[in-house]
Every structure is written in C-alpha cells, then in structure tokens.
Design an enzyme around this catalytic site. Structure first.
Site, mmCIF file in Angstrom:
data_model
loop_
_atom_site.group_PDB
_atom_site.id
_atom_site.type_symbol
_atom_site.label_atom_id
_atom_site.label_comp_id
_atom_site.label_asym_id
_atom_site.label_seq_id
_atom_site.Cartn_x
_atom_site.Cartn_y
_atom_site.Cartn_z
ATOM 1 N N HIS A 1 -5.121 18.780 6.954
ATOM 2 C CA HIS A 1 -3.894 19.269 6.632
ATOM 3 C C HIS A 1 -3.627 18.805 5.251
ATOM 4 O O HIS A 1 -3.525 17.533 4.543
ATOM 5 C CB HIS A 1 -3.116 18.325 7.327
ATOM 6 C CG HIS A 1 -1.704 18.760 6.640
ATOM 7 N ND1 HIS A 1 -0.780 20.094 7.789
ATOM 8 C CD2 HIS A 1 -0.815 18.007 5.996
ATOM 9 C CE1 HIS A 1 0.652 19.859 7.137
ATOM 10 N NE2 HIS A 1 0.738 18.644 6.193
ATOM 11 N N CYS A 2 -3.518 19.974 4.236
ATOM 12 C CA CYS A 2 -3.215 19.723 3.298
ATOM 13 C C CYS A 2 -1.592 19.802 2.332
ATOM 14 O O CYS A 2 -0.644 20.421 2.897
ATOM 15 C CB CYS A 2 -3.715 20.975 2.630
ATOM 16 S SG CYS A 2 -3.864 21.179 0.768
ATOM 17 N N VAL A 3 -1.640 18.465 2.255
ATOM 18 C CA VAL A 3 -0.231 18.704 1.447
ATOM 19 C C VAL A 3 0.125 19.137 0.322
ATOM 20 O O VAL A 3 1.280 19.307 -0.269
ATOM 21 C CB VAL A 3 -0.265 17.060 1.053
ATOM 22 C CG1 VAL A 3 -0.209 16.013 2.025
ATOM 23 C CG2 VAL A 3 -1.138 16.717 -0.359
#
Length: 338
Positions: free
Chosen positions: A180-182
């Site tokens: 998951h890429c913020v």
C-alpha cells in the site's frame, strides 16, 4: 570545519537515514523495529499519557487509514521545486542561452509523471470480491509455502487467491498484492503495478533532469565569473587558492534557494534510483514486495511436519515474460491456453 564538510555531512546523514529505512523495511524484528520499540518505552515514561494517545491516533490516522495528506505533501513538494526552477533557474538559464529543449525537459517529464500518478492513484489495483474470487483463484498456482490453498480472509469472507493479501488500510483483499503506497493513496496490485513502475521511473527521471539542468547552470555561473581560477583572502588576510568548499559556499551565499533545491533533488534522485532498482529487480524476477518480505521473514524456507519445504519462486517465467506480466497481468483464459 569548513562549509563543504558540513554540507556533505548533512547530505550523508539524510541519505544514510533513508537507506536505513529501506533496508530495515520488511523485517519482522529488524533493527529499526527494535529501536522504535525501545524509544517508545523510554518516551512513555517522559510523555504524558494523554499526549501519547493523541500521537498514537495521529500516527494511526496517517499510516493505517486512507488519507490524502501524503498526496497533498507530494503535490506541495513538486510545486515548490518547480516553482523555484521556473522563477530562478529557468530564467537565468534562458539568459545564458541554454537550449530550449533542455530547459523544457523537466516539464515534459513532470507531465508524464503526473499522468502516471493519476492513473495509479485512481485505478482499481485488483480488488478481490465474492463475484471474482473463484476466477482469480485459478490465475496463479499456490506454492505451498507463502500461499496455501483453502485459506479464507476473515474480513472479506472470500477464499484468498495465491499472491493476494488483505490490505488493512483499504479494507479489501488485493490480487497480486505488492504494497500500500501512501504517496498515491492506493494499493499496488495486479492492475496498476505497471503504471506504478512507470510512475517511479518518471519521478526519478524528473528529479534527475532538474538536478542536471540546475548543476549545469551553477557550473556555468562559476565559469563565467572566473572564480574557479582565482584566489581569495582568508580570515588572516592571506591569499589562498580557491578550493571546492569556497566555491560551494560562494554559490550558497549567491543562490541559497537554488543550492538547497539542488541538494534536495540530488538526494531524491539517489533514493528513487535505489528504490527503482529494487522495483525493477522485483519486476524482472516476478516477485512482489509482499512476497519478498515474506521470504525474508521465513528465511527462504518452511518446515511443516517432518518434511522441509524449500521456498522457490514458482512464478518467474523469464525476464521478458515477467516484465510483460507487469503491464499485462494474466487472466484465467490465458492460463488455460498455456
């Protein structure tokens, strides 16, 4: 200690910290995790409990829920860097008769990067639902080590396909889950892994182009001023030949914002270069970040019952086919044809 030494120590410290974060990521009980736990134990004695609860909620909000804060920070950093480049570097370089295409190259790369950013952030990463779970189970085989057949996600109540993982931030299972890429506020999975790779490469190229043009401008300024071949008076009034530290200090005092921007984009280029190299390695070997971390945690092997099973990446099909799979993920029909 002269100015150049202090500046290099500063850059080295920031780069070492970023490298440490990259190396320690994915370890279950790594040095970073142990240090963070020990620091939190010490701070828990010094910081009031109410402030601890507020900080815990803020960190949970930032890193464990979907938030646009990092997206806004991402846009703000790009706006600040390109604002400085446009109002100072571009104008000065235009007066020095730099080639127009060279000056426009960062803008062209920025346009491509923003396009990839929008596609990556708004795309469905490959959400596993009750309607498509049965078909996605047939896409990838279970390796029996990292992925076991018959496991059901307790949250989504669907059978977990091989190479999938439940994302606690998005609250869904993602097919061929990477991470998951913020920064894009989205998961990276089967459907947007290729766009994410292009996003990283274009971002690194943009930072590299900015660094190259800015460095060329500063070098041109030094050449035109003839300071590189001159002398200067030290604190004792004695004439000394010009050294690199004096040149850097002279540029910093003359163009402080440009020098700071150059240091930032150089550091960004180095960090992104390392991360892009890692992402390319995963793409060429047909691995995900999730699988790479899991294989490190289990030591590359698993020993159920009395027969040891050695972990092996069964999804790699060769460099070119692996790279093709990133941009064109396989389907059930394609697997049946093979």
């Amino acid at each position: 200690m002269d100015f150049l030494t202090l500046f290099l120590i500063y850059l080295g410290f920031v780069l070492a910290l970023a490298t440490l974060l990259c190396l320690c990521s994915g370890r279950k009980e790594g040095f970073l995790a142990r240090s963070a736990n020990r620091a939190s134990q010490v701070l828990s004695v010094l910081i009031p409990s109410q402030l601890q609860r507020v900080a815990h909620r803020a960190l949970h909000r930032l890193f464990h829920t979907r938030s646009c804060l990092f997206v806004l920070l991402h846009v703000a950093l790009q706006a600040a860097v390109f604002g400085e480049y446009t109002w100072e570097v571009f104008v000065y370089c235009w007066e020095l008769q730099f080639h127009l295409l060279l000056l426009l190259l960062p803008y062209l790369l920025l346009a491509g990067n923003l396009g990839c950013f929008l596609l990556c952030s708004r795309a469905n990463p490959g959400t596993v639902t009750k309607s498509n779970a049965a078909s996605l189970v047939k896409v990838y085989a279970y390796d029996g080590v990292l992925f076991q057949r018959g496991l059901v996600c307790p949250t989504c109540t669907v059978e977990k396909p091989a190479r999938s993982k439940h994302c606690s931030v998005c609250g869904t299972c993602v097919h061929r889950f990477d991470h998951h890429c913020v920064w894009v506020n989205n998961c990276i999975g089967a459907s947007n892994a290729g766009v994410f790779l292009l996003y990283l490469l274009s971002l690194m190229a943009t930072a590299g182009a900015l660094a190259a043009v800015t460095a060329a401008f500063l070098i041109q300024v030094l050449l035109l001023s003839n300071i590189m071949h001159g002398t200067y008076l030290d604190a004792q009034g004695q004439e000394q030949p010009v050294q690199i530290s004096f040149l850097v200090q002279h540029l910093f005092l003359t163009f402080p914002r440009i020098v700071f921007m150059l240091g930032f984009v150089i550091l960004l280029t180095l960090v992104l270069g390392g991360y892009c190299s890692f992402s390319l390695y995963l793409a060429l070997t047909n691995q995900t970040t999730n699988e790479w971390c899991k294989s490190r945690r289990c030591g590359g092997s698993s020993q159920p019952q009395d027969r040891p099973l050695i972990y092996k990446n069964i999804y790699s099909k060769g460099i070119w086919r692996n790279l093709k799979e990133i941009f064109s993920p396989p389907t059930v029909l394609e697997r049946k044809k093979k």
